[in-house]
Design an enzyme around this catalytic site. Structure first.
Site, PDB file in Angstrom:
ATOM      1  N   CYS A 159       0.818  -1.222   0.000  1.00 17.70           N
ATOM      2  CA  CYS A 159       0.000   0.000   0.000  1.00 17.70           C
ATOM      3  C   CYS A 159       0.843   1.260   0.000  1.00 17.70           C
ATOM      4  O   CYS A 159       0.397   2.300  -0.499  1.00 17.70           O
ATOM      5  CB  CYS A 159      -0.994  -0.016   1.157  1.00 17.70           C
ATOM      6  N   ASP A 160       2.064   1.225   0.532  1.00 21.64           N
ATOM      7  CA  ASP A 160       2.925   2.406   0.521  1.00 21.64           C
ATOM      8  C   ASP A 160       3.118   2.945  -0.893  1.00 21.64           C
ATOM      9  O   ASP A 160       3.287   4.147  -1.108  1.00 21.64           O
ATOM     10  CB  ASP A 160       4.322   2.104   1.073  1.00 21.64           C
ATOM     11  N   ALA A 161       3.127   2.024  -1.850  1.00 18.51           N
ATOM     12  CA  ALA A 161       3.370   2.398  -3.244  1.00 18.51           C
ATOM     13  C   ALA A 161       2.359   3.413  -3.753  1.00 18.51           C
ATOM     14  O   ALA A 161       2.661   4.179  -4.681  1.00 18.51           O
ATOM     15  CB  ALA A 161       3.340   1.147  -4.134  1.00 18.51           C
ATOM     16  N   PHE A 163       1.361   6.043  -2.404  1.00 19.24           N
ATOM     17  CA  PHE A 163       1.840   7.406  -2.156  1.00 19.24           C
ATOM     18  C   PHE A 163       3.013   7.745  -3.067  1.00 19.24           C
ATOM     19  O   PHE A 163       3.151   8.876  -3.537  1.00 19.24           O
ATOM     20  CB  PHE A 163       2.275   7.546  -0.694  1.00 19.24           C
TER      21      PHE A 163
END
Length: 369
Positions: A159-161, A163
């Site tokens: 999920c960081d991707a 951003f």
């Protein structure tokens, strides 16, 4: 009767806390932002002591997240020295993205280059970011939409991707007037949502390995991981024209916002595991900063109701500023990781500072003179 009294007492204490957590005036917000920004610039090379070589680059994702907030501060600052700092960093990077051709983390620094291009209009500032995204679009990865213990990182499988990379594509679509960037980003983003988003909780699992894992019976929703998504949504929404894509991102943003205000602790921060605050009582400022930023942005831009969300924003900002040390360091930033963990009052990270400066940029707009 005893239960009623205890509940009433808890409500009164929470109301007292809310009443106390009023926004400072704009000058105080500016002061806090400048102290934190100046401390980070003075200690800019400290993070280079990391053991992992892939993190020891000024164009790594850690620094890319810092630059996003630092550029927002540079727009507000009474001096040009912060833009000079960012220009110097970009020049040291030779305006390069990170080495991973597809890797979302290695695209994050492109957001800085794009904003500098928008300000200074120098083609070389944009050239390498354009080259990378065009290459990805013309050579789409064939990897599956799963992380598989970091075996597959060419697509947005964590999920960081969301951003790091999608805002680059949304910004480029506007700059180039080429909708292909926006359409490509949208398709990949939806694939990640379908993979990692819990529609019951309106929150994201960090990656596939957390979907069925439980911590003492609690689903594991990492605070900073959801902060990456929530902060990234604001960066995308700012770039989108009216239409089905914007409607999709708006609904996702509002659904997350409604979940997040219910998960803030009485102390004003968000726990490192959003649904298990009792298991992680330590304050944490990177996730809290991203949520405070994202909610304040929503109020300022008409996406969220001010009366509903302002108390949460005020508590979040009060919590953040309470963890600034006397010399200007933002403490309690969780180290690099992929899930809930530990944080310390005397430890910081560059991405936490970037999130704090982003939050301050929106709090300034909310505050009264």
């Amino acid at each position: 009767m005893k239960l009623f009294i205890c509940t009433l007492t808890a409500v009164i204490l929470q109301l007292v806390f809310v009443a106390q957590a009023k926004l400072p005036d704009k000058s105080q917000i500016m002061t806090d932002m400048q102290r934190v920004a100046d401390w980070q610039i003075e200690h800019f090379h400290d993070d280079m002591e990391r053991e992992n070589e892939w993190e020891n680059r000024f164009n790594a994702w850690t620094y890319g997240a810092l630059y996003i907030g630092m550029e927002k501060w540079a727009k507000m600052a009474p001096t040009n020295k912060y833009y000079e700092f960012l220009l110097d960093v970009a020049a040291q990077n030779n305006w390069d993205l990170g080495p991973g051709k597809y890797h979302a983390d290695d695209q994050a620094v492109g957001q800085l280059y794009i904003e500098l291009y928008r300000k200074y209009k120098k083609p070389h500032m944009l050239a390498k970011t354009l080259d990378r995204t065009n290459w990805i679009m013309n050579n789409p990865s064939t990897q599956p939409m799963r992380l598989n213990h970091y075996k597959y990182t060419e697509r947005w499988t964590w999920c960081d991707a969301l951003f790091m990379a999608p805002p680059v594509w949304a910004k480029l679509a506007n700059i180039t007037n080429n909708d292909d960037f926006r359409d490509w980003m949208f398709a990949e983003y939806v694939a990640t949502v379908n993979h990692l988003y819990d529609k019951q909780e309106n929150l994201f699992y960090r990656d596939e390995h957390f979907i069925h894992e439980r911590d003492n019976g609690h689903k594991i929703f990492w605070s900073r991981g959801n902060g990456w998504v929530f902060g990234g949504l604001t960066l995308i929404l700012e770039e989108l024209p009216q239409g089905p894509q914007k409607a999709y991102f708006t609904r996702l943003y509002k659904d997350m916002a409604a979940s997040l205000i219910a998960l803030q602790t009485q102390e004003g921060h968000w726990a490192m595991s959003l649904k298990a605050a009792a298991l992680y009582p330590t304050p944490e400022t990177s996730g809290t900063a991203f949520f405070t930023y994202g909610l304040a942005w929503g109020v300022n831009n008409g996406y969220l109701d001010k009366n509903t969300y302002l108390p949460t924003i005020e508590r979040g900002w009060q919590s953040l500023t309470s963890h600034i040390t006397s010399d200007g360091m933002l403490g309690y930033v969780q180290p690099v990781g992929a899930g809930p963990g530990d944080a310390w009052p005397d430890k910081t990270e560059v991405y936490g500072v970037g999130a704090f400066l982003s939050a301050g940029s929106e709090l300034y707009k909310l505050a009264q003179d």
